[in-house]
Each structure stands twice: as structure tokens, then as C-alpha cells.
Design an enzyme around this catalytic site. Structure first.
Site, PDB file in Angstrom:
ATOM      1  N   TYR A 115      51.729  49.490 -21.393  1.00 25.78           N
ATOM      2  CA  TYR A 115      50.664  48.492 -21.606  1.00 25.78           C
ATOM      3  C   TYR A 115      51.235  47.212 -22.232  1.00 25.78           C
ATOM      4  CZ  TYR A 115      47.319  52.407 -20.985  1.00 25.78           C
ATOM      5  OH  TYR A 115      46.609  53.474 -20.503  1.00 25.78           O
ATOM      6  N   LYS A 160      59.195  61.641 -22.150  1.00 26.92           N
ATOM      7  CA  LYS A 160      59.623  62.080 -20.824  1.00 26.92           C
ATOM      8  C   LYS A 160      61.067  61.607 -20.622  1.00 26.92           C
ATOM      9  CE  LYS A 160      58.421  63.949 -16.847  1.00 26.92           C
ATOM     10  NZ  LYS A 160      58.283  65.393 -16.701  1.00 26.92           N
ATOM     11  N   ASP A 191      54.523  66.386 -20.269  1.00 27.93           N
ATOM     12  CA  ASP A 191      53.696  67.203 -19.364  1.00 27.93           C
ATOM     13  C   ASP A 191      53.539  68.625 -19.898  1.00 27.93           C
ATOM     14  OD1 ASP A 191      56.422  67.263 -18.911  1.00 27.93           O
ATOM     15  OD2 ASP A 191      56.307  67.050 -16.732  1.00 27.93           O
ATOM     16  N   ASP A 215      47.372  57.761 -24.836  1.00 30.42           N
ATOM     17  CA  ASP A 215      46.033  57.478 -24.319  1.00 30.42           C
ATOM     18  C   ASP A 215      45.526  58.693 -23.540  1.00 30.42           C
ATOM     19  OD1 ASP A 215      43.795  56.035 -23.742  1.00 30.42           O
ATOM     20  OD2 ASP A 215      44.731  54.701 -22.273  1.00 30.42           O
ATOM     21  N   ASP A 219      42.505  61.719 -24.641  1.00 28.64           N
ATOM     22  CA  ASP A 219      41.319  62.007 -23.808  1.00 28.64           C
ATOM     23  C   ASP A 219      41.329  63.480 -23.418  1.00 28.64           C
ATOM     24  OD1 ASP A 219      40.682  59.261 -23.776  1.00 28.64           O
ATOM     25  OD2 ASP A 219      39.980  59.369 -21.707  1.00 28.64           O
TER      26      ASP A 219
END
Ligand code: NAD
Length: 322
Positions: A115, A160, A191, A215, A219
Site C-alpha cells: 500500500y 513470505k 499462508d 489487513d 479480517d
């Protein structure tokens, strides 16, 4: 005098923020509250979703209570939320996910990563640059380490690095800082971490990760506690702080008085904690729990209470206290 900027934003922000603001006003009538209008609605009215003037006004507040902003998928529309986070340098996004037997604090880097806002779009190719800096990684992991020390807990570094060179830097900086601070830590690929948090939430305490991973992870983790209507967040920098639900403007349910205001109320509780009123924050949390225990719930939790009615029940619980 303590000054609180109140940004309802768009969509359900107009419904859940007034509830949180009312509750804050009961606990702290002496604060000065002032509205700041930014967002998609503002863009429709004026052609500008957030001008420099609004940023300057936000900077005059001791803390900001924030709803949510609609970001339409338009090529030239710049996200207001990203703009505010950058302008106020709100680099640490704290997203607590607490439930039966687990208490996880997701610490998301909030100003760079995917971002960073560095993008190039041509008719045949679109590129988004993922920037991870040493300075950005150091300050976010230090914020996470401070929380681990306060909570006497454990740090998990989510990344990652097996695929992304930018995450090699992130992992290495985080690891070095955690070692230097002497806190208990481990690291996991993002993951695998996502699945493990769902399967074994009690194994986690503070989780630090980069912008988009944090983010998505938060969620996802909201599933553990009943959904997005329940999870609050703090966006903290060295000078400014903004408190908002993790959820967005939810246009699909906006204007119907059915949104769950708990995430907004809990965000207001985090704001109070930031301002040093731990007792007020605990009173808010406890009032929400007592209302839920009475079976009063909004539709997302299987109940029939409206946004305002749930808020009124919290207000009346607060007034019942000694
Ligand atoms: P969303 O969080 O707004 O909604 C996702 C789903 O969760 C929807 O079905 C919604 O009805 C439900 N939901 C969310 N909050 C709820 C609540 N309090 N009570 C009950 N149900 C709730 O995410 P989205 O649909 O992906 O995005 C909608 C808009 O919000 C987009 O324009 C997006 O850019 C924006 N957004 C803004 C922020 C922010 O301002 N910080 C964050 C996320 C999304």
C-alpha cells in the site's frame, strides 16, 4: 482540553460512529468533540474527498475517532484512508482479536508494503510496487516488541520470505530486533500462519506483519469472534492516533440501522486507553459484554436489535454502574 476529531466517513460510519461518540460523551463530557467531513460523500459533493485543510484539522486533535470510507474502484481516485495514514504517519495498526481462551494482537505495518501508493497503469500492464524499508520494519517491530513486553507474551513474525525478497528484509530486521530485546519469538510463512491462527488461536499473542498481510489476517481472524462487526483497531504514530473499526463502510447494509456498532464502541475504548483512561475503556468493554450476555444482538450475530437500540442498551448498562 482534550480534543477528539470525529469522522463518520461513509456508509455505516454514519450509523456506528454516532453510537460510539454518544458513549464517549457519557464517560467524558469534558472532552471537546468536533466533526471532520472526509470521504466519498465529500468527493461527490465537492470533487475532493479529503483536502489539505481536513488533514490540518485532524492534526489538531489529541485523538481521532474514525468510521469508514468508501473507496470506489476508479482509476484516478486516491484512497482517503491511505492518505490520512501517510499524512499523520500512523505506522502501527493494532488489531486485537479477543475471544474465549485467546487474545491475539495483530500489529500491521501501516505506511508501506503493497500500500505504498507507487503504481503504474498502462492499458496492458498494471504494476504496484511493494516497498519494505529497514526503518519501516524497525519501527513496526519495535512497537510490537513493546506490546510483547507489556503483555509478557510472545511475538510471531508473519512473512513470505521464501518468495518475496522484500520480506527477507522484513523477517531479518524483525528477527534481529526480537533477539536484541530478548523476547520470545518465532516466525511463520503468512499462508501457513493464517490457517494456524484459525486452528490454534490460543497459541498466538502478538503477531507482526507487513501491510496487506496484516489487513487480510485481521479480517480473517475476525471469523474467530463473530465477524467484522466486532473488531476494533488503533492506528498509532509518534504524534497522532486514529481509532476505527476494522470493517469498511458496508454499502450493502448502510442506512438500515442493522450494522453492529461493537467494533466502533471498542475502537472508542482503545482511544480512551490511549488517552490514559484504562478504567473508562474497561467500563465500555464490560458494558458491551453485559448487553451481549442479555441476548441483545444485532443481525450479524443472529439477533434483531438495531444499531441504535444496541447502543442505547450499552448506554443504559453504563448508567447502571456505581
Ligand atoms: P466491509 O467491511 O465494508 O464489508 C464486508 C462485509 O461485512 C459486508 O457484507 C458487510 O455488510 C459486513 N459488515 C461490515 N461491517 C459490519 C458491521 N459493523 N455490522 C454488520 N456487518 C458488517 O468491506 P467491503 O464490502 O469489502 O468494502 C466496502 C467499502 O468499504 C469499500 O469501498 C472499501 O474500500 C471500504 N473499506 C474501508 C475501510 C476503511 O475505511 N478503513 C476498510 C475496509 C473497507
Amino acid at each position: 482540553m482534550t480534543k477528539i476529531a470525529v469522522v463518520e466517513g461513509d456508509g455505516i460510519g454514519h450509523e456506528v460512529i454516532p453510537v460510539a461518540r454518544k458513549i464517549l460523551g457519557i464517560l467524558h463530557p469534558e472532552y471537546e468533540y468536533f466533526p471532520v467531513d472526509v470521504g466519498y460523500g465529500m468527493w461527490e459533493r465537492t470533487g475532493c474527498p479529503c483536502a489539505d485543510r481536513e488533514i490540518d484539522t485532524l492534526k489538531t486533535a489529541d485523538a481521532i475517532l474514525f468510521g469508514a470510507i468508501t473507496t470506489p474502484p476508479m482509476k484516478d481516485y486516491q484512497s482517503v484512508v491511505l492518505r490520512i495514514r501517510k499524512a499523520l504517519d500512523l505506522y502501527a495498526n493494532l488489531r486485537p482479536v479477543k475471544g474465549d481462551g485467546f487474545d491475539i494482537m495483530i500489529v500491521r505495518e501501516n505506511t508501506e508494503g503493497l500500500y505504498s501508493g507507487i503504481e503504474e497503469i498502462t492499458p496492458d500492464r498494471a504494476t504496484t510496487l511493494r516497498v519494505v524499508s529497514r526503518t519501516g520494519s524497525e519501527r513496526i517491530v519495535r512497537a510490537a516488541i513493546r506490546l510483547v513486553q507489556q503483555r509478557k507474551g510472545h511475538l510471531t513474525i508473519g512473512h513470505k520470505a521464501n518468495v518475496l525478497k522484500s520480506d527477507v528484509l522484513f523477517r531479518d530486521v524483525c528477527t534481529a530486533e526480537a533477539k536484541a530485546a530478548g523476547v520470545s519469538f518465532n516466525d511463520k510463512y503468512i499462508d501457513a500462519l493464517a490457517l494456524d491462527i484459525l486452528q490454534h488461536p490460543a497459541s498466538y499473542d502478538v503477531v507482526v506483519t507487513t501491510n496487506i498481510f496484516g489487513d487480510i489476517l485481521s479480517d480473517m481472524a475476525s471469523y474467530l469472534v463473530g465477524g467484522l462487526g466486532l473488531v476494533p483497531s488503533a492506528n498509532i504514530g509518534d504524534r497522532y492516533a486514529l481509532f476505527e473499526p476494522v470493517h469498511g463502510s458496508a454499502p450493502d447494509i448502510a442506512g438500515q440501522n442493522i450494522a453492529n456498532p461493537i467494533a466502533a464502541i471498542r475502537s472508542a475504548a482503545m482511544l480512551l486507553e490511549y488517552l490514559g483512561d484504562r478504567e473508562g475503556a474497561a467500563r465500555m468493554e464490560s458494558a458491551v459484554s453485559r448487553v451481549l450476555a442479555q441476548g441483545i444482538r444485532t443481525r450479524d450475530l443472529g439477533g434483531s436489535a438495531g444499531t441504535r437500540e444496541f447502543g442505547d442498551a450499552v448506554v443504559s448498562e453504563l448508567s447502571r454502574e456505581p
